[in-house]
Each structure stands twice: as structure tokens, then as C-alpha cells.
Design a protein around this motif. Structure first.
Motif, PDB file in Angstrom:
ATOM      1  N   TRP A  30       0.846  -1.183   0.000  1.00 59.20           N
ATOM      2  CA  TRP A  30       0.000   0.000   0.000  1.00 59.20           C
ATOM      3  C   TRP A  30       0.883   1.235   0.000  1.00 59.20           C
ATOM      4  O   TRP A  30       1.818   1.347   0.794  1.00 59.20           O
ATOM      5  CB  TRP A  30      -0.933   0.046   1.224  1.00 59.20           C
ATOM      6  CG  TRP A  30      -1.633   1.360   1.366  1.00 59.20           C
ATOM      7  CD1 TRP A  30      -1.433   2.299   2.338  1.00 59.20           C
ATOM      8  CD2 TRP A  30      -2.617   1.909   0.486  1.00 59.20           C
ATOM      9  NE1 TRP A  30      -2.239   3.385   2.125  1.00 59.20           N
ATOM     10  CE2 TRP A  30      -2.987   3.165   0.994  1.00 59.20           C
ATOM     11  CE3 TRP A  30      -3.227   1.456  -0.676  1.00 59.20           C
ATOM     12  CZ2 TRP A  30      -3.927   3.973   0.368  1.00 59.20           C
ATOM     13  CZ3 TRP A  30      -4.172   2.253  -1.294  1.00 59.20           C
ATOM     14  CH2 TRP A  30      -4.514   3.495  -0.771  1.00 59.20           C
ATOM     15  N   ALA A  32      -0.313   5.293  -0.614  1.00 59.16           N
ATOM     16  CA  ALA A  32      -1.442   6.168  -0.947  1.00 59.16           C
ATOM     17  C   ALA A  32      -1.178   6.971  -2.219  1.00 59.16           C
ATOM     18  O   ALA A  32      -2.049   7.069  -3.095  1.00 59.16           O
ATOM     19  CB  ALA A  32      -1.756   7.100   0.218  1.00 59.16           C
ATOM     20  N   ASP A  41      -7.820   6.653  -5.321  1.00 59.19           N
ATOM     21  CA  ASP A  41      -7.582   7.624  -4.251  1.00 59.19           C
ATOM     22  C   ASP A  41      -8.432   7.195  -3.056  1.00 59.19           C
ATOM     23  O   ASP A  41      -9.592   7.579  -2.925  1.00 59.19           O
ATOM     24  CB  ASP A  41      -7.941   9.030  -4.720  1.00 59.19           C
ATOM     25  CG  ASP A  41      -7.450  10.096  -3.767  1.00 59.19           C
ATOM     26  OD1 ASP A  41      -6.697   9.774  -2.832  1.00 59.19           O
ATOM     27  OD2 ASP A  41      -7.846  11.267  -3.952  1.00 59.19           O
ATOM     28  N   LEU A  42      -7.850   6.372  -2.190  1.00 61.59           N
ATOM     29  CA  LEU A  42      -8.601   5.708  -1.134  1.00 61.59           C
ATOM     30  C   LEU A  42      -8.111   6.120   0.247  1.00 61.59           C
ATOM     31  O   LEU A  42      -6.936   6.411   0.438  1.00 61.59           O
ATOM     32  CB  LEU A  42      -8.442   4.185  -1.269  1.00 61.59           C
ATOM     33  CG  LEU A  42      -8.809   3.593  -2.626  1.00 61.59           C
ATOM     34  CD1 LEU A  42      -8.326   2.152  -2.730  1.00 61.59           C
ATOM     35  CD2 LEU A  42     -10.310   3.675  -2.833  1.00 61.59           C
ATOM     36  N   THR A  43      -9.041   6.096   1.199  1.00 62.65           N
ATOM     37  CA  THR A  43      -8.696   6.275   2.599  1.00 62.65           C
ATOM     38  C   THR A  43      -9.166   5.037   3.343  1.00 62.65           C
ATOM     39  O   THR A  43     -10.345   4.673   3.269  1.00 62.65           O
ATOM     40  CB  THR A  43      -9.386   7.521   3.184  1.00 62.65           C
ATOM     41  OG1 THR A  43      -8.977   8.664   2.434  1.00 62.65           O
ATOM     42  CG2 THR A  43      -9.040   7.711   4.649  1.00 62.65           C
ATOM     43  N   PHE A  44      -8.260   4.388   4.039  1.00 63.19           N
ATOM     44  CA  PHE A  44      -8.606   3.191   4.794  1.00 63.19           C
ATOM     45  C   PHE A  44      -8.698   3.526   6.271  1.00 63.19           C
ATOM     46  O   PHE A  44      -7.909   4.320   6.786  1.00 63.19           O
ATOM     47  CB  PHE A  44      -7.572   2.086   4.555  1.00 63.19           C
ATOM     48  CG  PHE A  44      -7.581   1.579   3.143  1.00 63.19           C
ATOM     49  CD1 PHE A  44      -8.658   0.845   2.666  1.00 63.19           C
ATOM     50  CD2 PHE A  44      -6.534   1.843   2.281  1.00 63.19           C
ATOM     51  CE1 PHE A  44      -8.687   0.376   1.361  1.00 63.19           C
ATOM     52  CE2 PHE A  44      -6.547   1.381   0.976  1.00 63.19           C
ATOM     53  CZ  PHE A  44      -7.626   0.646   0.513  1.00 63.19           C
ATOM     54  N   VAL A  45      -9.671   2.916   6.956  1.00 59.30           N
ATOM     55  CA  VAL A  45      -9.903   3.193   8.369  1.00 59.30           C
ATOM     56  C   VAL A  45      -9.772   1.952   9.245  1.00 59.30           C
ATOM     57  O   VAL A  45      -9.822   2.059  10.462  1.00 59.30           O
ATOM     58  CB  VAL A  45     -11.296   3.830   8.588  1.00 59.30           C
ATOM     59  CG1 VAL A  45     -11.409   5.154   7.839  1.00 59.30           C
ATOM     60  CG2 VAL A  45     -12.412   2.887   8.177  1.00 59.30           C
ATOM     61  N   LYS A 131      -7.886  -4.307   3.906  1.00 61.80           N
ATOM     62  CA  LYS A 131      -7.979  -2.918   4.329  1.00 61.80           C
ATOM     63  C   LYS A 131      -9.381  -2.445   3.953  1.00 61.80           C
ATOM     64  O   LYS A 131      -9.833  -2.705   2.847  1.00 61.80           O
ATOM     65  CB  LYS A 131      -6.930  -2.059   3.619  1.00 61.80           C
ATOM     66  CG  LYS A 131      -5.502  -2.516   3.852  1.00 61.80           C
ATOM     67  CD  LYS A 131      -4.493  -1.678   3.123  1.00 61.80           C
ATOM     68  CE  LYS A 131      -4.115  -0.434   3.870  1.00 61.80           C
ATOM     69  NZ  LYS A 131      -3.613  -0.583   5.219  1.00 61.80           N
ATOM     70  N   THR A 133     -12.454   0.707   3.813  1.00 65.09           N
ATOM     71  CA  THR A 133     -12.675   2.153   3.733  1.00 65.09           C
ATOM     72  C   THR A 133     -13.683   2.659   4.753  1.00 65.09           C
ATOM     73  O   THR A 133     -13.774   3.861   4.975  1.00 65.09           O
ATOM     74  CB  THR A 133     -13.169   2.546   2.325  1.00 65.09           C
ATOM     75  OG1 THR A 133     -14.405   1.861   2.066  1.00 65.09           O
ATOM     76  CG2 THR A 133     -12.139   2.219   1.257  1.00 65.09           C
TER      77      THR A 133
END
Length: 181
Positions: A30, A32, A41-45, A131, A133
Motif C-alpha cells: 500500500w 497512498a 484515491d482511497l482512505t482506509f480506516v 484494508k 474504507t
């Protein structure tokens, strides 16, 4: 990295650059900036890790509301990974696609929001990482029947009966699933 489109728009097979020699290998699983340049264009939480024996089938899971995008991969063993399009407005609604992920091939699979997701382990002690989102919300979780004949996922069962959790054994048919717009 090499990105391979699937026969359903949305899911992607991702082949990372792997650098290996007689000591082993290195790869970025990974980055970003690199993924954003590739259109992801991802955001993982949340990160998850499961271990399963051969023949375990986990799925077909989704959350609605609060759908999750998932970037999945295998670090030990192998799985057949499958997704089903649950987006009612999609021309591929109810269709599935699948890919083999293994520690050997090091492929990753992008599962976008709006898809049911599941996998069948092909080897003992398979470690599966993903992972997400959106955080896991059990009150929003649904389970599509893994063997719904209207979907027709071609699981590589080779004559075995898959091992299922109670939740997965109680999965519901596509025509009863709370779908996405």
C-alpha cells in the motif's frame, strides 16, 4: 504496479512490483500516492486479518448502509476470491467475478463499495488481509447466499462441502438482499 480490469466494472486485480533475490522479496502492498496516481484515491480506516483452514468459505458479505471498499490479499496460502455486483443501477447487477489470490502470486484485489464479497480457502492455514474504507458495523451487515443459483458463482470446490459459519450458512438469495442504488 499493474492494474487489471475485471469483466465487471469496479473490481480490479492489482499486481504489485515485487523485488526478489536469494534472500527473499520486497513489495509495497500500500502506498497512498502510488494508488492515487493509478486512479485509486482511497482512505482506509480499518485493517483485518483472518486465518482459515482449507475449505472454509467466508461470505458473501456486504454492509448497507455504510458500504465498505476493501483491498484484499493473501500472505500465506491461497483463496478463490469472489464479488457480486449489488448495485441495482449497474448493467452488471447480480453478476460475479473472481480471482485466485495467493502468497505465491502476491496479487491484490480491489472490492469497491456496492459489492458482496467472499472467499474460499484453497490451502490450510491461509492468512487473508484486508484494508477497509469504512469501519465494520455488524448492525448493517448482510450476507448473500454463497450458493444462490441466480448468481451462479463457480466456486472451485472439487467435490468438497465448504465449511461455513452460521451467518454464512443463513445467507439470503439475491432477490431478498437490501441492494444499493
Amino acid at each position: 504496479m499493474n492494474i487489471i480490469e475485471c469483466d465487471i466494472p469496479g473490481p480490479l486485480v492489482i499486481e504489485p512490483k515485487v523485488f526478489g533475490d536469494d534472500r527473499g522479496f520486497f513489495m509495497e502492498s500500500w502506498n497512498a500516492e502510488g494508488f492515487a496516481k493509478a486512479g485509486l484515491d482511497l482512505t482506509f480506516v480499518q485493517d483485518n486479518h483472518s486465518r482459515s483452514q482449507k475449505g472454509v468459505l467466508r461470505g458473501m458479505h456486504f454492509q448497507n448502509p455504510g458500504p465498505q471498499g476493501k483491498l484484499v490479499r493473501v500472505v500465506r496460502g491461497a483463496v478463490f476470491d469472489a464479488v457480486v455486483d449489488l448495485r441495482r443501477s449497474s448493467p452488471t447487477f447480480g453478476k460475479w467475478t473472481g480471482v485466485t489470490l495467493s502468497a505465491e502470486n502476491k496479487r491484490m484485489f480491489w472490492v469497491p463499495e456496492g459489492f458482496a464479497h467472499g472467499f474460499l480457502t484453497l490451502e490450510d492455514d491461509t492468512d487473508f488481509l484486508y484494508k477497509c474504507t469504512t469501519p465494520y458495523a455488524p448492525q448493517n451487515e448482510g450476507s448473500l447466499a454463497w450458493d444462490d443459483p441466480t448468481v451462479g458463482i463457480e466456486w472451485p470446490l472439487d467435490g468438497i462441502t465448504p465449511l461455513l459459519s452460521g451467518k454464512d450458512a443463513a445467507g439470503i438469495p439475491l432477490d431478498q438482499v437490501k441492494t444499493f442504488p
